[in-house]
Write a protein that holds these residues in place. Structure first.
Motif, PDB file in Angstrom:
ATOM      1  N   VAL A   1       0.830  -1.194   0.000  1.00  0.00           N
ATOM      2  CA  VAL A   1       0.000   0.000   0.000  1.00  0.00           C
ATOM      3  C   VAL A   1       0.872   1.255   0.000  1.00  0.00           C
ATOM      4  CG1 VAL A   1      -1.622   1.354   1.379  1.00  0.00           C
ATOM      5  CG2 VAL A   1      -2.003  -1.087   1.071  1.00  0.00           C
TER       6      VAL A   1
ATOM      7  N   GLU B   1       0.158   5.089  -1.571  1.00  0.00           N
ATOM      8  CA  GLU B   1      -0.702   5.826  -0.643  1.00  0.00           C
ATOM      9  C   GLU B   1      -0.501   7.339  -0.700  1.00  0.00           C
ATOM     10  OE1 GLU B   1       2.068   5.249   3.379  1.00  0.00           O
ATOM     11  OE2 GLU B   1      -0.002   4.549   3.346  1.00  0.00           O
TER      12      GLU B   1
ATOM     13  N   ARG C   1      -8.557   1.188  -3.121  1.00  0.00           N
ATOM     14  CA  ARG C   1      -8.673   2.243  -2.117  1.00  0.00           C
ATOM     15  C   ARG C   1     -10.002   2.187  -1.358  1.00  0.00           C
ATOM     16  NH1 ARG C   1      -5.343   7.271  -2.936  1.00  0.00           N
ATOM     17  NH2 ARG C   1      -3.677   6.732  -4.393  1.00  0.00           N
TER      18      ARG C   1
END
Length: 293
Positions: free
Chosen positions: A243, A247, A277
């Motif tokens: 992630v 991010e 997301r």
């Protein structure tokens, strides 16, 4: 085109049986496996001398032919021809399941392509046997077999595997086990849990459980013998690390990356970003196309 195999229907062709053999204890041989070895016309063995000991123990008199990594290209078409002529063949490896870390997979693919029934028998398997006794999570797991020999390739492979959450399972020889665990500690970290299963099902079966550094220390003090199964705890932080790659990206940057990296049109990339997301697709669509709310 879809193909179906009805394994036990009468047919003109022979059948290829995949017969597991004991990984140590001869009592692990099943009644069905012995019966199949007696009934087939030929046994294709990875090592005929090794398999002959097994056949002698169970008083099996079926003829053998060698089938291993050095002659598989030559021998495969010969075996397929016999199967097409109506002979049935049992394929066995030195120990455990055929096709796992041996050339059996080439014969299976050729048999399937020729419309020959391939019938697997259940039986001994070192990876699964070690995994269920390891004390680490048995599912999901990722089985790799033997790691690359060259140090550079080994490190690169381990770095890719470090992205996985699954419990990892490997095979290794006594000559390389210390080197491999050292490399794992360098990539996975010294605190990652590791289990070595040595000589599974044999008289000197042994399980060594601990962290990477503890197991490496044990290996440094031992006179290492026997074949090993290595079971490594998965990386529970793998998803978090993935992630972090995106991010801090804007939604538009993220969509553009997915489009380029996966060769997707904007519509599908927007959908994928929305799923990653966990947000409404319309918001990603608006951000990508710079639409005002």
């Amino acid at each position: 085109m879809i193909e179906t195999q009805k394994s036990f229907e009468q047919q003109d062709k022979g059948t290829l049986y995949l017969v597991p053999t004991p990984i140590g204890n001869l009592e692990d041989m099943t009644f069905r496996a012995v019966n199949i070895l007696n009934e087939v016309d030929l046994i294709a063995s990875e090592d005929t001398r090794n398999t002959q000991k097994l056949l002698n123990h169970f008083e099996v008199e079926t003829t053998q032919t060698s089938f291993h990594e050095h002659n598989s290209k030559e021998r495969t078409p010969q075996l397929i021809e016999k199967l097409l002529d109506g002979q049935s063949i049992a394929q066995v490896s030195d120990a455990g399941m055929p096709s796992i870390s041996d050339p059996g997979v080439d014969l299976v693919k050729a048999a399937v392509d020729a419309g020959i029934s391939v019938v697997p028998l259940p039986g001994p398997n070192a990876a699964l046997t070690a995994l269920i006794a390891s004390g680490l999570s048995p599912q999901p797991f990722y089985f790799l077999g033997f790691l690359p020999r060259k140090k550079k390739d080994l490190t690169a492979e381990l770095e890719e595997l470090n992205k996985r959450k699954e419990t990892l399972v490997f095979y290794e020889s006594p000559h390389r086990i210390k080197q491999v665990v050292d490399a794992m500690a360098g990539v996975f970290g010294v605190e990652r849990k590791l289990v070595l299963a040595r000589e599974v099902t044999k008289r000197f079966e042994e399980f060594i459980r601990g962290t990477m550094d503890e197991v490496y220390e044990w290996l440094s003090e031992e006179n290492i013998r026997g074949e090993f199964v290595i079971i490594v705890e998965g990386n529970e932080h793998a998803e978090t690390e993935e992630v972090k790659v995106w991010e801090n990206w804007t939604l538009k940057e993220h969509v553009a990356f997915v489009m380029e990296n996966e060769s997707l049109p904007s519509k599908k990339a927007i959908k994928e970003v929305a799923l990653l997301r966990d947000m409404p697709k319309r918001e990603v669509y608006a951000a990508y196309h710079e639409l005002e709310n």
